[in-house]
Design a protein around this motif. Structure first.
Motif, PDB file in Angstrom:
ATOM      1  N   VAL A 239     -11.530 -44.098 -66.238  1.00  0.00           N
ATOM      2  CA  VAL A 239     -11.285 -44.961 -67.390  1.00  0.00           C
ATOM      3  C   VAL A 239     -12.214 -44.507 -68.503  1.00  0.00           C
ATOM      4  CG1 VAL A 239     -11.246 -47.325 -68.264  1.00  0.00           C
ATOM      5  CG2 VAL A 239     -10.656 -46.877 -65.873  1.00  0.00           C
ATOM      6  N   ALA A 245      -6.989 -45.943 -68.867  1.00  0.00           N
ATOM      7  CA  ALA A 245      -7.029 -45.417 -67.506  1.00  0.00           C
ATOM      8  C   ALA A 245      -6.048 -44.262 -67.369  1.00  0.00           C
ATOM      9  CB  ALA A 245      -6.692 -46.512 -66.506  1.00  0.00           C
ATOM     10  N   VAL A 277      -8.932 -52.695 -67.970  1.00  0.00           N
ATOM     11  CA  VAL A 277      -8.217 -51.577 -68.588  1.00  0.00           C
ATOM     12  C   VAL A 277      -7.278 -52.113 -69.667  1.00  0.00           C
ATOM     13  CG1 VAL A 277      -6.479 -49.779 -68.159  1.00  0.00           C
ATOM     14  CG2 VAL A 277      -8.384 -50.105 -66.562  1.00  0.00           C
TER      15      VAL A 277
END
Length: 561
Positions: A239, A245, A277
């Motif tokens: 990430v 990601a 994310v």
């Protein structure tokens, strides 16, 4: 004191706020469910560094130190400090996350038997398996044996130990965090969360592997579906600082149809959102994969309370009642004692003062679907199927279909002697109930198994989520992963907030509470008293906001658009 020497030393390794992450936030596209407002997907980078084995430590002290070291996974999450208590021949074979036993620190008892033999007696409150699934323990003491031997340097080390670690229930949330692994319901309309617990570091990789490479939790497996068939994810999901990601899929993803790729991205993006994310990019090796998230039906409930007063059914805004078109006028004429409204607000399941259960339509249609004695408040799903069950016969759960027919739902609540409330999730894949089993009131959850047309067939094997104090009164979904359970014990009321796949928290409530409802808002829990007063929770307090409430209704979502 030796106990003082064993206290964990907390070492602050890094705390950094990356303000530039805001630049990576998308400004359009599908909205995905993430963490609650008070949750932190990226906790500060603290590493718990337990004590090393002390020179001259006895076998009992070595075992005590090893158990304490379970609280320190280390930066690489290999539990390297705990491994120092193990003999070299088993040091690399021990699997710390094979099973996590959650217990109460004060209940631990260490006993030395023969030289080099130590046992730990504990009372487990829960376990977490290697897939991250949390399960309430049955209770009762558990004994863990340890064998030790002196090494060439004369120090004792553990030579035989079972895989796994032991964590005090107060320490557990600092080492592990819960994440939602997202599956589809069988209609591909809703995302259904499956809560898992993983160490807080490298969460994106663990969540992606759980979603793509491993099956759903056993109790939910027959009630959900996934787009990942014959495709795997490589065991690393980096990430970047902007929250993107990068997910590398197996080569088989190159032959997947575009609509399936879109669903894959939808599942991954929603799952990884719970790990902080903000965007997912797919690839196979160096080849990027183009995909777009598909629209899914939201299960959020926002806005004011939906109530029935002498003026009818409506949303309470200040002192004004905003009616629900179609339903408001007809509902107030039938004197219901419970109301649950579908997401589109076109149908409602009612229980009337005479105990019968009805399905009420906004078009004016009204059908009595169940007249059995002793029925609990009904619940309604997205197919407009009304579910009802007699309090004294939990196995007699019945689904009443919109075409007027009824289906006896198989395998409902085996072992329960009474059911006081039921609540189907807003995605229609999970049924919760407050039941009496073994003389105690418990909150159970089970997957809903349906035919291809959505007709209910059976419930999956139930999982006990937790106990409620006293007698169960009301049950409601507060959000996709949390149930609110209202119970009475003597003259007191209590509200438990039960994570589906995790521990519960409870708070005292005003006496005489009759029902509760949930919403995806700051005041997530709302309650009605037997005297008609309406309360909402403000922090840890309950604030009275209205009076004259005849029924506090529950909602199964919101209209689309």
């Amino acid at each position: 004191m030796r106990r003082g020497r064993g206290i964990l030393a907390v070492v602050v390794l890094a705390v950094a706020l990356v303000l530039s992450a805001c630049a990576g936030l998308p400004t359009s596209g599908q909205v995905y469910p993430g963490l609650p407002a008070d949750a932190d997907a990226n906790p500060p980078d603290f590493s718990f560094l337990p004590d090393r084995p002390q020179p001259g430590a006895t076998p009992k002290e070595i075992v005590e130190g090893f158990i304490r070291a379970g609280s320190g996974p280390g930066l690489t999450e290999t539990w390297e400090r705990a491994r120092e208590f193990l003999a070299p021949e088993i040091r690399d074979k021990w699997k710390p996350t094979a099973v996590v036993t959650v217990d109460v620190l004060g209940d631990r008892v260490y006993t030395s038997a023969a030289e080099g033999s130590v046992s730990l007696s504990l009372v487990a409150v829960a376990t977490v398996d290697d897939k991250g699934a949390y399960e309430q323990a049955e209770g009762g003491p558990t004994s863990l044996p340890f064998e030790l031997a002196k090494q060439a340097d004369g120090e004792w080390r553990i030579t035989q130990v079972r895989d796994g670690i032991v964590l005090d229930r107060d320490v557990f949330p600092t080492v592990f965090h819960h994440y939602s692994v997202m599956y589809f319901d069988p209609t591909w309309s809703y995302l259904v969360p499956d809560v898992r617990w993983f160490p807080t570091g490298n969460a994106a990789t663990r969540v992606a592997e759980a979603l793509v490479n491993k099956p759903p939790s056993e109790w939910l497996a027959d009630s959900v579906t996934t787009s990942f068939q014959g495709v795997t994810v490589l065991p690393s999901v980096p990430v970047d600082p902007s929250g993107v990601a990068h997910v590398d899929l197996s080569e088989s993803a190159l032959s997947v149809p575009p609509d399936t790729l879109d669903r894959m991205l939808t599942q991954l993006q929603a799952s990884l959102a719970t790990a902080g994310v903000v965007e997912v990019q797919l690839s196979v090796g160096t080849t990027p994969i183009s995909a777009s998230p598909v629209p899914v039906r939201s299960t959020r409930v926002t806005g004011p309370s939906l109530v029935l007063t002498k003026d009818g059914l409506g949303f309470l805004v200040g002192e004004q009642l905003q009616p629900v078109p179609g339903l408001s006028d007809v509902v107030k004429t039938v004197s219901p004692v419970s109301i649950q409204v579908t997401a589109d607000r076109d149908w409602a399941a009612l229980r009337l003062t005479d105990g019968t259960v009805w399905r009420q339509g906004a078009d004016g249609s009204s059908d009595r679907v169940d007249a059995r004695p002793g029925l609990v408040d009904p619940t309604i799903d997205q197919f407009h199927t009304v579910w009802s069950v007699p309090r004294s016969n939990p196995g007699a759960l019945t689904a009443h279909l919109p075409n007027g027919s009824s289906v006896a739902v198989a395998d409902a609540w085996p072992g329960a002697t009474e059911v006081s409330s039921i609540a189907i999730s807003r995605d229609g894949a999970r049924m919760a109930a407050t039941v009496t089993s073994g003389g105690s009131t418990q909150v159970w959850i089970a997957g809903v198994v349906r035919a291809t047309d959505g007709t209910p067939k059976r419930l999956g094997a139930p999982v006990a989520l937790g106990e409620a104090v006293g007698t169960g009164v009301s049950l409601a979904w507060l959000d996709d992963i949390t149930l609110g359970a209202l119970s009475h014990a003597g003259d007191t009321s209590q509200v438990s907030e039960q994570l589906v796949g995790g521990p519960a928290g409870s708070t005292a409530a005003p006496a005489g509470m009759a029902s509760l409802a949930g919403a995806s808002a700051v005041s997530a829990v709302r309650m009605r008293g037997e005297d008609g007063l309406l309360y909402v929770r403000r922090g840890t307090n309950w604030q009275q906001t209205a009076s004259g409430i005849l029924v506090l209704a529950t909602q199964q979502g919101m209209p689309q658009g």
